[in-house]
Design an enzyme around this catalytic site. Structure first.
Site, PDB file in Angstrom:
ATOM      1  N   CYS A   1       0.859  -1.186   0.000  1.00 33.72           N
ATOM      2  CA  CYS A   1       0.000   0.000   0.000  1.00 33.72           C
ATOM      3  C   CYS A   1       0.894   1.235   0.000  1.00 33.72           C
ATOM      4  O   CYS A   1       2.110   1.135   0.015  1.00 33.72           O
ATOM      5  CB  CYS A   1      -0.855   0.042   1.260  1.00 33.72           C
ATOM      6  SG  CYS A   1      -1.706  -1.511   1.600  1.00 33.72           S
TER       7      CYS A   1
ATOM      8  N   LYS B   1       2.501  -2.465  -7.798  1.00 29.44           N
ATOM      9  CA  LYS B   1       3.815  -2.440  -8.439  1.00 29.44           C
ATOM     10  C   LYS B   1       4.924  -2.948  -7.522  1.00 29.44           C
ATOM     11  O   LYS B   1       5.848  -3.612  -7.969  1.00 29.44           O
ATOM     12  CB  LYS B   1       4.158  -1.031  -8.914  1.00 29.44           C
ATOM     13  CG  LYS B   1       5.448  -1.013  -9.699  1.00 29.44           C
ATOM     14  CD  LYS B   1       5.498   0.073 -10.708  1.00 29.44           C
ATOM     15  CE  LYS B   1       6.755  -0.021 -11.568  1.00 29.44           C
ATOM     16  NZ  LYS B   1       6.695  -1.073 -12.592  1.00 29.44           N
TER      17      LYS B   1
END
Ligand code: M6R
Length: 610
Positions: A2, A605
């Protein structure tokens, strides 16, 4: 994984606007849900929901939130489903404490139970909530916020970072225990965030933090403390030279297309970095190691596979490549004091890679050489030496230019090693290095221009395909695996990447009429690949070819668009170029299928969790 951002400002009244602007830059880290906690007149306004920053902002008016301090969080779900209640930030027992985390709290179940038994009201199934409650718990005991934050880290096990504040206090506190954190000092405001791009809208004056450190933000200063004993640390700030606009699309419809188009410049820049003063050190590290491992995940691992072929071919250096999570169980006991682990990671924060870094460091089992893109990352600070990929920000979730840069780095190092140890002669080595230096940027541009058109047309014929293979041989082994990963990741098609000679040992049975198989090849290997193509085409399969144009391959494609060709080049440059048509094919197919390639579902990512 996150992303979190906290801002404390003296004069700002519109904290929501700047939190949204900064938080937006962390979208690549997670987009399952978004929330903002803003403190206005001593009251915490908490708004959060499922969706991306854009979506939740429209729905809940995040950017209109008032106040002079607050925290935002973008979530990639691990503990607890991606629901509104599990979205972050969270409150503590009442609405006094607010905070959010990034990472995983491994003792979630036990600690949650412990907190419940002592009267804490836990509302969600998300581990981030426990960080806020842990601070709440210790504040009750100490009435000292700094000490409460420090002590909370004793209860929380795992790799994480969090930011927390109190409705009645000006300050925001943050902790770094295994996940990334950067702070910034602006004009009458300070910021802390999971990553640099989201600090830059506020300031370029930044402080990088180390694990085991915590900080206090006031509007005028950032104080860094050692968590272990609460001692104040001297962490001078530095001016970042990263362009704050680097994380913009620059006129392209998606970051992915922009990043593919940046590859000619990457080819130039990375060579400049490699030819700098550290080259001798990197080569010596490889030469002096008793055994060399190349450890990476996902695309970085695929580039490592390509690299292994270069090291073998040009330098005769045996490299054992391994995926991050598999390294310890497969090779952990083979590490020696003079081993070398080349740890390859775009983000420099991938947990599977940091686990290997820690294994080597803790047990004194040789040296580590990081290959990384993100300056200021944990891998950069903690490896014995590091090679920068020189790509600038890679925002899109699918890796493109960083994979590309990695293959250049490995081929370059291999050629240099080979020239030193005599595996290749001086003139052969120089020819390859000249081709890298002088031809690669131009050839990369030509490939993008030409293969772009072909890939776009080919993608239109593949809209109904939901299952395919992508096969490589020799140098293109890793290229094919990378192409398959791209197609899976952003087109949601099952696409397996595999060694082409292995296909006949089982998977060939899947081929029926028009079943698509992509073959990636170099002119050196096409004589062999033709055998593998025949095995598919004689069973009615559809052959798609990626590689240089060769007369011998033409008969195997049914029409022009099934042959994605790259320009003629030095034999060993070709494997570096071959990935580009596959990047473009996956991009166009993704867009045609109505998917946003920058934000594929379920992904993030940077994976800072196990
Ligand atoms: O930051 P890293 O290079 O360590 O990331 C490794 C993988 O998570 C990453 O390459 C992933 O496979 C890409 N999204 C694939 O496009």
């Amino acid at each position: 994984m996150c992303g979190i951002t906290g801002i404390v400002s003296l004069n700002r009244g519109d904290i929501g606007r700047i939190l949204v602007e900064c938080g937006y830059k962390l979208t690549y880290r997670g987009y399952d849900s978004v929330g903002v906690a803003a403190v206005h007149n001593g009251v915490v306004d908490l708004r959060k929901d499922v969706g991306t920053m854009d979506e939740v902002d429209v729905r809940l008016g995040l950017s209109e939130m008032l106040g002079n301090r607050g925290i935002t969080q973008l979530r990639w779900a691990t503990y607890g489903a991606p629901t509104k209640v599990n979205a972050q930030p969270h409150f503590g027992c009442d609405e006094t404490f607010y905070g959010a985390h990034n990472g995983n709290i491994h003792n979630y179940h036990e600690y949650k139970q412990e907190l419940i038994e002592t009267g804490h009201i836990i509302r969600s199934e998300n581990d981030g909530e426990l960080c806020v409650h842990a601070v709440d718990k210790y504040y009750e005991e100490t009435q000292d916020m700094l000490e409460a934050v420090r002590l909370s880290t004793r209860d929380l096990k795992g790799a994480f970072a969090f930011a927390v504040g109190r409705s009645d206090a000006q300050e925001i506190y943050a902790v770094k225990m295994g996940s990334s954190l950067v702070a910034g000092i602006g004009n009458d405001e300070t910021i802390v965030s999971s990553d640099l791009p989201s600090v830059l809208p506020v300031t370029s004056n930044v402080i990088y933090l180390q694990d085991g450190e915590m900080l206090k933000l006031t509007p005028h200063e950032v104080t860094v403390y050692r968590i272990e004993d609460g001692k104040v640390l001297d962490r001078p700030s530095q001016i970042s030279d990263v362009d704050p606009n680097a994380a913009e699309k620059g006129g392209f419809p998606h970051f992915m297309l922009k990043e593919i188009n940046e590859q000619p410049v990457v080819a130039q820049d990375v060579l400049g970095l490699l030819e700098g003063s550290k080259l001798e050190e990197w080569l010596r590290m490889i030469e002096e190691a008793s055994n060399v491992y190349l450890v990476a995940c996902g695309s970085s691992h695929n580039a490592g596979i390509v690299g292994t072929y270069y090291f073998n071919r040009l330098a005769g250096t045996p490299i054992i490549h391994a995926i991050g999570g598999q390294f310890e169980p497969m090779y952990g006991n083979t590490l020696e004091e003079d081993s070398l682990c080349i740890l390859v990671s775009q983000s420099g924060e991938t947990k599977d890679i940091l686990n290997v870094l820690n294994l080597v460091r803790k047990n004194n089992l040789g040296k580590t050489l990081g290959v990384l893109n993100v300056v200021g990352s944990t891998l950069m600070f903690n490896s014995d030496s590091y090679i920068p990929m020189g790509c600038g920000y890679e925002v899109s979730v699918p890796a493109t230019k960083t994979y590309f840069s990695q293959t250049i780095i490995f081929s370059y190092l291999a050629a240099r090693l080979g020239m030193r140890n005599g595996k290749i002669d001086e003139s052969e080595g120089k020819m390859f290095l000249n081709a890298l230096r002088n031809d690669l940027p131009r050839l990369t541009q030509e490939t993008i221009d030409h293969a772009g058109i072909l890939a776009k047309n080919l993608a239109r014929t593949m809209m109904d395909v939901d299952d395919l293979y992508c096969l490589g041989y020799g140098f293109t082994d890793g290229v094919a695996k990378e192409g398959a990963l791209k197609i899976k990741e952003i087109c949601y098609n099952h696409c397996e990447g595999m060694y082409s000679s292995e296909f006949k040992h089982g998977p060939l049975s899947i081929v029926t009429d028009q079943y698509p198989v992509i073959f990636v090849t170099t002119p050196e290997d096409s004589w062999m690949v033709i055998n593998h193509i025949n095995e598919v085409s004689c069973r009615g399969g559809r052959t798609i070819i990626v590689g240089e144009r060769e007369d011998s391959l033409e008969p195997y494609v049914a029409n022009e668009i099934d042959y994605l060709h790259v320009p003629k080049s030095d034999l060993l440059i070709n494997p570096i170029l071959d990935v580009i048509p596959l990047q473009l094919l996956s991009y166009f197919l993704s867009v045609d299928l109505g998917i946003n390639p920058d934000q594929p579902r379920n992904l993030s990512k940077t994976l800072t969790v196990d």
